[in-house]
Design an enzyme around this catalytic site. Structure first.
Site, PDB file in Angstrom:
ATOM      1  N   LEU A 203       2.623   1.674   0.582  1.00  0.00           N
ATOM      2  CA  LEU A 203       2.886   1.480  -0.849  1.00  0.00           C
ATOM      3  C   LEU A 203       1.556   1.607  -1.586  1.00  0.00           C
ATOM      4  O   LEU A 203       0.630   0.854  -1.299  1.00  0.00           O
ATOM      5  CB  LEU A 203       3.438   0.050  -1.005  1.00  0.00           C
ATOM      6  CG  LEU A 203       4.040  -0.376  -2.324  1.00  0.00           C
ATOM      7  CD1 LEU A 203       5.343   0.380  -2.583  1.00  0.00           C
ATOM      8  CD2 LEU A 203       4.331  -1.876  -2.302  1.00  0.00           C
ATOM      9  N   HIS A 204       1.440   2.563  -2.481  1.00  0.00           N
ATOM     10  CA  HIS A 204       0.178   2.644  -3.218  1.00  0.00           C
ATOM     11  C   HIS A 204       0.278   3.274  -4.597  1.00  0.00           C
ATOM     12  O   HIS A 204      -0.689   3.291  -5.341  1.00  0.00           O
ATOM     13  CB  HIS A 204      -0.868   3.422  -2.410  1.00  0.00           C
ATOM     14  CG  HIS A 204      -0.638   4.901  -2.432  1.00  0.00           C
ATOM     15  ND1 HIS A 204       0.286   5.516  -1.629  1.00  0.00           N
ATOM     16  CD2 HIS A 204      -1.188   5.889  -3.188  1.00  0.00           C
ATOM     17  CE1 HIS A 204       0.283   6.811  -1.875  1.00  0.00           C
ATOM     18  NE2 HIS A 204      -0.596   7.071  -2.817  1.00  0.00           N
ATOM     19  N   ARG A 205       1.462   3.826  -4.947  1.00  0.00           N
ATOM     20  CA  ARG A 205       1.566   4.517  -6.243  1.00  0.00           C
ATOM     21  C   ARG A 205       1.295   3.563  -7.393  1.00  0.00           C
ATOM     22  O   ARG A 205       1.817   2.438  -7.397  1.00  0.00           O
ATOM     23  CB  ARG A 205       2.975   5.058  -6.459  1.00  0.00           C
ATOM     24  CG  ARG A 205       3.366   6.111  -5.563  1.00  0.00           C
ATOM     25  CD  ARG A 205       3.332   7.491  -6.168  1.00  0.00           C
ATOM     26  NE  ARG A 205       3.083   8.366  -5.056  1.00  0.00           N
ATOM     27  CZ  ARG A 205       2.111   9.236  -4.961  1.00  0.00           C
ATOM     28  NH1 ARG A 205       1.293   9.426  -5.962  1.00  0.00           N
ATOM     29  NH2 ARG A 205       1.955   9.944  -3.885  1.00  0.00           N
ATOM     30  N   ARG A 236      -5.844  -0.441  -3.144  1.00  0.00           N
ATOM     31  CA  ARG A 236      -5.274  -0.694  -4.478  1.00  0.00           C
ATOM     32  C   ARG A 236      -4.174  -1.756  -4.384  1.00  0.00           C
ATOM     33  O   ARG A 236      -4.065  -2.648  -5.232  1.00  0.00           O
ATOM     34  CB  ARG A 236      -4.675   0.610  -5.024  1.00  0.00           C
ATOM     35  CG  ARG A 236      -3.857   0.431  -6.281  1.00  0.00           C
ATOM     36  CD  ARG A 236      -3.010   1.658  -6.548  1.00  0.00           C
ATOM     37  NE  ARG A 236      -3.723   2.737  -7.190  1.00  0.00           N
ATOM     38  CZ  ARG A 236      -3.993   2.792  -8.499  1.00  0.00           C
ATOM     39  NH1 ARG A 236      -3.620   1.835  -9.303  1.00  0.00           N
ATOM     40  NH2 ARG A 236      -4.620   3.826  -9.010  1.00  0.00           N
ATOM     41  N   ASP A 276       6.174   4.962  -0.695  1.00  0.00           N
ATOM     42  CA  ASP A 276       6.158   5.681  -1.970  1.00  0.00           C
ATOM     43  C   ASP A 276       5.163   6.843  -1.887  1.00  0.00           C
ATOM     44  O   ASP A 276       4.829   7.456  -2.896  1.00  0.00           O
ATOM     45  CB  ASP A 276       5.829   4.747  -3.145  1.00  0.00           C
ATOM     46  CG  ASP A 276       4.463   4.093  -3.029  1.00  0.00           C
ATOM     47  OD1 ASP A 276       3.720   4.385  -2.065  1.00  0.00           O
ATOM     48  OD2 ASP A 276       4.126   3.292  -3.926  1.00  0.00           O
TER      49      ASP A 276
END
Ligand code: UD1
Ligand code: UDP
Length: 353
Positions: A203-205, A236, A276
């Site tokens: 998950l990083h968007r 992030r 994502d």
């Protein structure tokens, strides 16, 4: 010998560049410029060491910052590099700020740009990546598309000159490295997991990490899955999780980002992938592992229409419900080429130059 300036800077670009760099060897003098967008050992250095990508000739060390600060720093550094290297072509990959800076600097210096992974569209301009892709495609003299859909997307924007359907260089990497990961099971014992008995989560968007409600929806749903979850965490996301105070449940192991070889091994052995990431949606497809995509839309529409990827957004009911009920078993057509994209890219560059 003609010169190519390759601009890279973020994790997926190192993986893409490895394959193309090998093909360029002995045909061109390649100058590798790393913008420094990603800089942690686990986000950058490991990919060079593990995959045998040559150390960059130039590292701008731009680091993190707002879009404007980061991209502006890159533009200044890339323009200087173009002035001293005098490349015949600038090669850019994907859709990051490094891609945008590379293409913009080159176009302003009147050096032709070649874009690997051209034509992808989410049709969501709230995504920084969508803006980077559109601008880069419109500035490029050579466009290398991974899929027929990407070619069609460019055509609707009036781009049909020097567009090459070559397939996906990530498929080249996945095929090559997939064989290299081998049978060594120490990763599984270290993480205390068995093949098919765990989910892999990434998950990083920005649209997920920077929206506390979306982030909490997704991560609370993950805490509710009745399976082990391995979660190599992007820096992030690590920062965003601290901000919202989320704590993993006992079934969820949050680990540092892993190298590509470990990642491929985890993907090949997972029972389910939740992500994502653009690259990981495709890798799930190639590995034949069901994918739940934590977004509203995807650029990789072929994985969805083939029935192996489902968009669950940030909806906890969909995430948990589809985790339990989504079990694709149909064919996985070769929609992203034949694993020989890099060779086709370099041949097209030779014809162009
Ligand atoms: C970038 C790309 C995204 C791509 C992703 C691949 C843009 C706009 N986004 O997102 O398209 O999918 O890379 O992973 O270019 N950080 C570190 N160490 C690092 C790198 C980043 O701590 O080595 C942290 C910093 O706090 C930074 C944040 O992560 O502010 C975001 O990094 P950034 O490169 O701006 O964007 P990504 O989310 O990595
Ligand atoms: N990847 C990796 N280690 C990780 C997470 C991802 O090697 O901990 C690889 C993954 O296998 C894929 C690429 O990085 O090849 C995808 O990068 P990312 O998800 O950061 O970006 P995106 O593809 O969404 O732009």
């Amino acid at each position: 010998m003609k010169k190519i300036l390759s601009v890279i800077g973020a994790r997926p670009q190192f993986i893409k560049a490895v394959i193309v760099s090998k093909e360029l060897l002995h045909k061109y003098e390649e100058v590798i410029l790393h913008t420094g967008q990603h800089y942690d050992e686990s986000m950058s250095g490991i990919f060079f060491r593990e995959l045998g990508l040559r150390e960059p000739d130039i590292n701008l060390g731009v680091g993190s910052g707002s879009h404007g600060t980061q991209t502006a720093g890159m533009l200044i550094g890339i323009e200087k590099a173009i002035d001293s290297v005098h490349p015949d072509l600038v090669l850019v990959y994907g859709d990051t700020n490094s891609t945008l800076a590379g293409s913009l600097a080159a176009a302003k210096c009147q050096v032709p740009v070649a874009h690997v992974e051209a034509g992808l569209r989410s049709y969501n301009r709230a995504m920084p990546e969508e803006i980077n892709r559109i601008v880069t495609d419109h500035l490029s003299s050579l466009l290398f598309c991974p899929s027929e859909q990407a070619v069609a997307n460019l055509s609707t924007e009036g781009i049909d000159k020097n567009v090459h359907l070559v397939g996906d260089v990530m498929f080249d990497s996945f095929r090559l490295m997939g064989d290299a990961v081998g049978k060594d099971d120490t990763l599984f014992s270290r993480l205390d997991i068995s093949p098919r008995k765990f989910c892999l989560l990434t998950l990083h968007r920005a649209e997920n990490t920077d929206d506390p409600k979306r982030l909490a929806n997704i991560l609370n749903a993950v805490n509710g899955l009745n399976d082990r979850v391995i979660f190599p965490i992007h820096p992030r996301t690590q920062a965003a999780i601290r901000r919202i105070g989320w704590k993993p449940a006992e079934n969820v192991s949050v680990i540092a980002p892993v190298g590509y070889l470990d990642m491929v091994k985890l993907e090949q052995s997972a029972g389910c992938i939740l992500t994502d990431s653009g690259g990981i949606q495709k890798e799930a497809y190639w590995a034949g592992v069901r994918c739940l995509t934590l977004r509203e839309e995807t650029e990789w529409v072929e994985t969805v229409s083939a029935g192996w990827n489902i968009l669950v957004d940030d909806d906890p009911e969909k995430i948990i419900g589809q985790f339990l009920s989504f079990h694709p078993a149909g064919p996985r057509p070769f929609v992203y080429g034949d694993g020989m994209a890099a060779g086709k890219i370099v041949r097209a560059i030779q014809n162009f130059l």
